[in-house]
Design a protein around this motif. Structure first.
Motif, PDB file in Angstrom:
ATOM      1  N   ASP A  39       0.824  -1.214   0.000  1.00 54.99           N
ATOM      2  CA  ASP A  39       0.000   0.000   0.000  1.00 54.99           C
ATOM      3  C   ASP A  39       0.860   1.269   0.000  1.00 54.99           C
ATOM      4  O   ASP A  39       0.493   2.262  -0.620  1.00 54.99           O
ATOM      5  N   GLU A  40       1.999   1.232   0.678  1.00 58.63           N
ATOM      6  CA  GLU A  40       2.899   2.391   0.675  1.00 58.63           C
ATOM      7  C   GLU A  40       3.547   2.557  -0.695  1.00 58.63           C
ATOM      8  O   GLU A  40       3.645   3.660  -1.214  1.00 58.63           O
ATOM      9  N   MET A  41       3.980   1.437  -1.269  1.00 58.63           N
ATOM     10  CA  MET A  41       4.634   1.475  -2.566  1.00 58.63           C
ATOM     11  C   MET A  41       3.681   1.982  -3.643  1.00 58.63           C
ATOM     12  O   MET A  41       4.086   2.694  -4.553  1.00 58.63           O
ATOM     13  N   LYS A  42       2.402   1.648  -3.511  1.00 54.83           N
ATOM     14  CA  LYS A  42       1.424   1.980  -4.542  1.00 54.83           C
ATOM     15  C   LYS A  42       0.525   3.158  -4.164  1.00 54.83           C
ATOM     16  O   LYS A  42      -0.440   3.451  -4.869  1.00 54.83           O
ATOM     17  N   SER A  43       0.876   3.852  -3.089  1.00 49.44           N
ATOM     18  CA  SER A  43       0.139   5.059  -2.721  1.00 49.44           C
ATOM     19  C   SER A  43       0.432   6.144  -3.760  1.00 49.44           C
ATOM     20  O   SER A  43       1.347   6.007  -4.578  1.00 49.44           O
ATOM     21  N   LYS A  44      -0.319   7.215  -3.708  1.00 54.82           N
ATOM     22  CA  LYS A  44      -0.094   8.316  -4.656  1.00 54.82           C
ATOM     23  C   LYS A  44       1.353   8.817  -4.556  1.00 54.82           C
ATOM     24  O   LYS A  44       2.027   8.984  -5.564  1.00 54.82           O
ATOM     25  N   GLU A  45       1.817   9.031  -3.330  1.00 50.95           N
ATOM     26  CA  GLU A  45       3.192   9.498  -3.123  1.00 50.95           C
ATOM     27  C   GLU A  45       4.205   8.448  -3.572  1.00 50.95           C
ATOM     28  O   GLU A  45       5.202   8.756  -4.225  1.00 50.95           O
ATOM     29  N   GLY A  46       3.931   7.176  -3.230  1.00 56.68           N
ATOM     30  CA  GLY A  46       4.836   6.097  -3.622  1.00 56.68           C
ATOM     31  C   GLY A  46       4.957   5.969  -5.129  1.00 56.68           C
ATOM     32  O   GLY A  46       6.051   5.836  -5.660  1.00 56.68           O
ATOM     33  N   LYS A  47       3.825   6.029  -5.812  1.00 52.99           N
ATOM     34  CA  LYS A  47       3.848   5.939  -7.277  1.00 52.99           C
ATOM     35  C   LYS A  47       4.637   7.084  -7.887  1.00 52.99           C
ATOM     36  O   LYS A  47       5.401   6.890  -8.828  1.00 52.99           O
TER      37      LYS A  47
END
Length: 159
Positions: free
Chosen positions: A78-86
Motif C-alpha cells: 500500500d505504501e509502494m502503490k500510494s499516490k506518493e509512492g507511485k
C-alpha cells in the motif's frame, strides 16, 4: 528498438476480441521472468549476481532516492502503490526509460527476501522496481539462502 503505436480513438480494450489472449500472454511472460530469476538464484548466489549492465548505477540511485529502504524488511504494498509512492517510483524510473529494456513491464516481486514466490507473498511491480529492490537484496546477501538451499554442502564464498 521500440516502436510505439497508438490505438485508434474508438478502440475499447474491454471489447477487444483478443483481450483474454493478451492477458494470458502477459501472465505467461511474468511467470517466465519469475521462474527464470528463481532458477538463476538456485545456481548463483545473489550476492555474486548482476541483473543488468548498470547494477551499480541503479543501486546508488536507489539508495539516494529511497534512503529509508531496508532490503531485509517486508515491503508494504500500500505504501509502494500510494499516490506518493507511485510518484517517487515514477521519478526514479524516468532516467532508465531508454536504457533498460522493458523498464516498466509488469513483473512479480517477493514482498520479503526470506520468502519464496507465492500467491500471498508477491507484489505486482514493474521491472525497474524489481531491479532496484532485488539488486539491493542481492548486495546485502539476502537472496543467498536460495542457492544455499540447493547446494547445502557448499561453503559460503566471498565471506
Amino acid at each position: 528498438m521500440s516502436i510505439t503505436h497508438r490505438a485508434p480513438a474508438e478502440f475499447d480494450p474491454e471489447k477487444a476480441d483478443n483481450f483474454e489472449d493478451i492477458e494470458k500472454q502477459f501472465a505467461v511472460k511474468v511467470v517466465q521472468h519469475m521462474s527464470t530469476y528463481w532458477a538463476i538464484l538456485e545456481k548463483v548466489r545473489g550476492s555474486q549476481l548482476r541483473l543488468t549492465k548498470i547494477d551499480d548505477e541503479i543501486h546508488e540511485h536507489f539508495k539516494k532516492e529511497f534512503p529509508e529502504f531496508d532490503p531485509a524488511a517486508t515491503i508494504i504494498e500500500d505504501e509502494m502503490k500510494s499516490k506518493e509512492g507511485k510518484e517517487r517510483w515514477r521519478n526514479f524510473m524516468k532516467p532508465y526509460e531508454k536504457r533498460v529494456d522493458d523498464y516498466n513491464f509488469g513483473t512479480m516481486l517477493r514482498a520479503n527476501p526470506k520468502w519464496d514466490y507465492g500467491k500471498d507473498e508477491t507484489i505486482f511491480a514493474v521491472r525497474m522496481q524489481f531491479y532496484a529492490i532485488e539488486i539491493a537484496r542481492n548486495r546485502a546477501g539476502l537472496n543467498d539462502w536460495i542457492y544455499e538451499k540447493e547446494h547445502p554442502g557448499d561453503e559460503k564464498k566471498g565471506s
